[in-house]
Design an enzyme around this catalytic site. Sequence first.
Site, short mmCIF file in Angstrom:
data_model
loop_
_atom_site.label_atom_id
_atom_site.label_comp_id
_atom_site.label_asym_id
_atom_site.label_seq_id
_atom_site.Cartn_x
_atom_site.Cartn_y
_atom_site.Cartn_z
N TYR A 1 0.88 -1.17 0.00
CA TYR A 1 0.00 0.00 0.00
C TYR A 1 0.91 1.21 0.00
O TYR A 1 1.90 1.24 0.74
CB TYR A 1 -0.87 0.05 1.26
CG TYR A 1 -2.07 -0.87 1.20
CD1 TYR A 1 -2.95 -0.83 0.13
CD2 TYR A 1 -2.34 -1.75 2.23
CE1 TYR A 1 -4.06 -1.65 0.07
CE2 TYR A 1 -3.45 -2.59 2.19
CZ TYR A 1 -4.30 -2.53 1.11
OH TYR A 1 -5.39 -3.34 1.05
N HIS B 1 -11.21 -6.08 -5.01
CA HIS B 1 -10.81 -6.15 -3.60
C HIS B 1 -11.82 -6.99 -2.80
O HIS B 1 -12.18 -6.66 -1.66
CB HIS B 1 -10.70 -4.74 -3.02
CG HIS B 1 -9.63 -4.58 -1.98
ND1 HIS B 1 -8.43 -3.95 -2.22
CD2 HIS B 1 -9.56 -4.98 -0.69
CE1 HIS B 1 -7.70 -3.95 -1.12
NE2 HIS B 1 -8.37 -4.58 -0.17
C1 GLV Z 1 -7.52 -4.16 3.35
O1 GLV Z 1 -6.69 -3.98 4.17
C2 GLV Z 1 -8.91 -4.48 3.53
O2 GLV Z 1 -9.36 -4.43 4.68
O3 GLV Z 1 -9.59 -4.79 2.54
#
Ligand code: GLV
Length: 387
Positions: free
Chosen positions: A130, A276
């Site tokens: 990150y 994600h």
């Molecule tokens: C990343 O750290 C998340 O919580 O998706």
Amino acid sequence: MPVITNIDDLKRLHRKRTPKMFYDYCESGSWTEQTFRENTTDFDQIRLRQRVAVDMEGRSTATQMIGQDVAMPVALAPVGLTGMQRADGEIKAAKAAEKFGVPFTLSTMSICSIEDVAEHTTNPFWFQLYVMRDQEFLKNIIQRAKDAGCSALVLTLDLQILGQRHKDLKNGLSAPPKLTPAVLADLATKWTWGLEMLGTKRRGFGNIIGHAKDVDDPSSLFKWTAEQFDPRLDWGKIEAIKEMWGGPLILKGVMEPEDAIMAAKTGCDAIVVSNHGGRQLDGALSSIRMLPAIMDAVGDQVEVHLDSGIRSGQDVLKALAMGAKGTFIGRAFIHGLGAMGEQGVTKALEVIHKELDISMALCGRKSVEDLDRDVVLVPEDFTGRWA
Ligand code: GLV
């Protein structure tokens, strides 16, 4: 010992054995969780073509991801706070991955540090980055990943700011957990977790604590990301990080063909089609639905991987058949870890491997390299007509 036959079995045990705050962190999407749900339900829409009278002897799931040998094209995804699902969780998962022969990716937001994981493993692992505002911290963490021998940098592009997951706010998510009456009541039924946690010194964000300055509350993921993550991340900064790292680079979080073209232009080694795990932009389409458009845009220029929604070897097979060269699993291995530690991660990998191998065979293919679009039946309107 319960009989584990699929990832859902591990998920049930994970829920039973892990504090609610951490189970919920794993099993959440942002806002309404539409994208989180569709990541899995969209896989169900794709069907497989059964083939018969094909010699199935001598099958193999072995292949390569970014030129590195893998026992199957399934990497362990970077997952924040893995060491809160089970004490020393990142070390346990990395060990299981290396024994199995698949890549392990350590998150920047891990509990065990880069150095700690390197010390307890022998094979190189991948490091997920990150991008932080603090340039010194950024240079330093990239150097730490190099010094630890990490064999790829996985740069996350879709989390300069954190998507809101309601349960995390309601549960007061932190690492380590704050011992409120509600947390104590929950821990009373999760005593193995508690005892193991008492036995380890790894209970905070290992890559950060002692390395970053001016941190208000080092236990809070929300404060961390809000204060430290660099919202100005752009293609120029990505190029600069590529230079700084100088090794194999994977760009994770690409969902649109235009972005995939930009990503491929950087000369990275792979991109990951990912939303994600439905934890960032709720309302985005599932990653499997976006895969065909991204393959059309850059499939001949860069290796394409996929994550978000994979809970079985059949999902892996579907992603590969639609063009992905590799996949990542997050929740599927975390369920294993929360259920049974290192043994549970191994179990998750075994389950997925078996499902992939048997499905591949019943589709008449002997190698993952032979999987192509002919293996799957995709509804005509699968990618959808969107204006
Ligand atoms: C990343 O750290 C998340 O919580 O998706």
